[in-house]
Design a protein around this motif. Sequence first.
Motif, mmCIF file in Angstrom:
data_model
loop_
_atom_site.group_PDB
_atom_site.id
_atom_site.type_symbol
_atom_site.label_atom_id
_atom_site.label_comp_id
_atom_site.label_asym_id
_atom_site.label_seq_id
_atom_site.Cartn_x
_atom_site.Cartn_y
_atom_site.Cartn_z
ATOM 1 N N ALA A 142 0.835 -1.202 0.000
ATOM 2 C CA ALA A 142 0.000 0.000 0.000
ATOM 3 C C ALA A 142 0.868 1.250 0.000
ATOM 4 C CB ALA A 142 -0.907 -0.002 1.227
ATOM 5 N N ILE A 143 0.480 2.205 -0.823
ATOM 6 C CA ILE A 143 1.136 3.510 -0.840
ATOM 7 C C ILE A 143 0.109 4.528 -0.353
ATOM 8 C CG2 ILE A 143 2.235 5.279 -2.258
ATOM 9 C CD1 ILE A 143 3.097 2.993 -4.154
ATOM 10 N N LEU A 144 0.379 5.142 0.781
ATOM 11 C CA LEU A 144 -0.584 6.059 1.377
ATOM 12 C C LEU A 144 -0.297 7.506 1.003
ATOM 13 C CD1 LEU A 144 -0.866 4.681 5.037
ATOM 14 C CD2 LEU A 144 -1.876 3.792 2.938
ATOM 15 N N THR A 145 -1.361 8.261 0.756
ATOM 16 C CA THR A 145 -1.206 9.700 0.590
ATOM 17 C C THR A 145 -1.040 10.293 1.988
ATOM 18 O OG1 THR A 145 -3.586 10.062 0.760
ATOM 19 C CG2 THR A 145 -2.686 9.719 -1.460
ATOM 20 N N LYS A 146 -0.533 11.510 2.043
ATOM 21 C CA LYS A 146 -0.377 12.184 3.338
ATOM 22 C C LYS A 146 -1.725 12.293 4.043
ATOM 23 C CE LYS A 146 2.643 15.501 3.661
ATOM 24 N NZ LYS A 146 3.589 15.030 4.709
ATOM 25 N N ARG A 147 -2.787 12.519 3.265
ATOM 26 C CA ARG A 147 -4.127 12.671 3.851
ATOM 27 C C ARG A 147 -4.566 11.389 4.563
ATOM 28 N NH1 ARG A 147 -9.899 13.592 0.647
ATOM 29 N NH2 ARG A 147 -11.085 14.263 2.469
ATOM 30 N N VAL A 148 -4.380 10.261 3.916
ATOM 31 C CA VAL A 148 -4.768 8.985 4.524
ATOM 32 C C VAL A 148 -3.887 8.679 5.727
ATOM 33 C CG1 VAL A 148 -4.821 6.483 4.199
ATOM 34 C CG2 VAL A 148 -5.811 7.979 2.468
ATOM 35 N N ALA A 149 -2.580 8.856 5.569
ATOM 36 C CA ALA A 149 -1.650 8.560 6.666
ATOM 37 C C ALA A 149 -1.998 9.377 7.913
ATOM 38 C CB ALA A 149 -0.216 8.834 6.222
ATOM 39 N N LYS A 150 -2.255 10.676 7.712
ATOM 40 C CA LYS A 150 -2.576 11.531 8.864
ATOM 41 C C LYS A 150 -3.914 11.150 9.495
ATOM 42 C CE LYS A 150 0.328 15.502 8.154
ATOM 43 N NZ LYS A 150 0.449 16.966 8.238
ATOM 44 N N ALA A 151 -4.827 10.633 8.665
ATOM 45 C CA ALA A 151 -6.130 10.214 9.190
ATOM 46 C C ALA A 151 -6.023 8.937 10.016
ATOM 47 C CB ALA A 151 -7.114 9.991 8.041
ATOM 48 N N LEU A 152 -4.883 8.265 9.908
ATOM 49 C CA LEU A 152 -4.674 7.016 10.647
ATOM 50 C C LEU A 152 -3.804 7.209 11.886
ATOM 51 C CD1 LEU A 152 -4.200 4.461 7.723
ATOM 52 C CD2 LEU A 152 -6.276 5.016 8.991
ATOM 53 N N ILE A 153 -3.395 8.449 12.144
ATOM 54 C CA ILE A 153 -2.657 8.724 13.383
ATOM 55 C C ILE A 153 -3.635 8.536 14.541
ATOM 56 C CG2 ILE A 153 -1.471 10.479 14.750
ATOM 57 C CD1 ILE A 153 -0.607 11.783 12.105
ATOM 58 N N ASP B 30 7.980 3.720 6.248
ATOM 59 C CA ASP B 30 7.221 4.458 5.234
ATOM 60 C C ASP B 30 6.099 5.268 5.876
ATOM 61 O OD1 ASP B 30 8.718 3.672 3.068
ATOM 62 O OD2 ASP B 30 7.450 1.973 2.553
ATOM 63 N N PHE B 31 5.414 4.670 6.849
ATOM 64 C CA PHE B 31 4.307 5.371 7.493
ATOM 65 C C PHE B 31 4.795 6.660 8.163
ATOM 66 C CE2 PHE B 31 1.303 6.229 10.970
ATOM 67 C CZ PHE B 31 0.130 6.325 10.227
ATOM 68 N N LYS B 32 5.929 6.571 8.825
ATOM 69 C CA LYS B 32 6.489 7.762 9.488
ATOM 70 C C LYS B 32 6.852 8.841 8.479
ATOM 71 C CE LYS B 32 8.185 5.196 13.495
ATOM 72 N NZ LYS B 32 9.351 4.505 14.096
ATOM 73 N N GLU B 33 7.297 8.431 7.303
ATOM 74 C CA GLU B 33 7.623 9.401 6.258
ATOM 75 C C GLU B 33 6.370 10.081 5.736
ATOM 76 O OE1 GLU B 33 10.508 10.587 4.760
ATOM 77 O OE2 GLU B 33 11.417 9.673 6.534
ATOM 78 N N TRP B 34 5.295 9.309 5.566
ATOM 79 C CA TRP B 34 4.054 9.859 5.010
ATOM 80 C C TRP B 34 3.400 10.875 5.932
ATOM 81 C CZ3 TRP B 34 2.888 4.166 3.688
ATOM 82 C CH2 TRP B 34 3.389 3.856 2.425
ATOM 83 N N ILE B 35 3.585 10.729 7.239
ATOM 84 C CA ILE B 35 2.893 11.655 8.142
ATOM 85 C C ILE B 35 3.727 12.896 8.478
ATOM 86 C CG2 ILE B 35 1.475 9.866 9.191
ATOM 87 C CD1 ILE B 35 3.354 9.823 11.572
ATOM 88 N N LYS B 36 4.923 12.997 7.907
ATOM 89 C CA LYS B 36 5.765 14.178 8.159
ATOM 90 C C LYS B 36 5.122 15.431 7.593
ATOM 91 C CE LYS B 36 10.401 12.245 8.628
ATOM 92 N NZ LYS B 36 11.739 12.143 7.993
#
Length: 200
Positions: A164-175, A194-200
């Motif tokens: 899975a490749i997450l957009t920043k929007r999805v990643a932040k919604a999963l915090i 990867d998850f930590k990179e997406w939520i930066k």
Amino acid sequence: MSFTVGGLFYQETVIAADLYVKNQDWTKVREEIFKTNLFQSRTSTALERVCREVLSRLKLLSIEQLKIIQDGSRQEQLQILWVAVCKRYSFIRDFAVEVIREKFLLMDYSLSEENYTIFFDTKAEWHEELERLKDSTKKKLKQVLFRILREAEITSEANIILPAILTKRVAKALIPKKSDESGIYMVLPVSDTDFKEWIK
């Protein structure tokens, strides 16, 4: 184990999420769905069953996550729909984390029915209710779970795990906003790095 009702219910879930974001009232959402049979079910019984299943999943999501289902890209929608299913069913969540994610991190992308059988048998040792299920029900559970995995594009038609490749929007919604949401992103085939990179 009521996920045997159907699959991912993509179309129905998008309709219901859109109604909720606009109304902010689950009772009104249900009334609207029944008023004009928005899910185009053949019978009122089928409509009741699907509506109950869809709403039970959506009610577990944050407004941020619901908005992604309302207007996100198809990939974003599918990712949040899968998260909703995992939040609704601990059995599926455990399978996603303990089997799919473990295989993904080991770069073993082939998911077999044997992987499922081993997982089920292990769970049944701790949960007698699983052991007591009829063989036909056990078979249906496996069929529906694998169908949901394909519909959510967690796996391919050939049961290959799809990273899975997450957009920043999805990643932040999963915090996580509360303790019971901790690590929910792990139901998706993604690495911690990867998850930590997406939520930066």
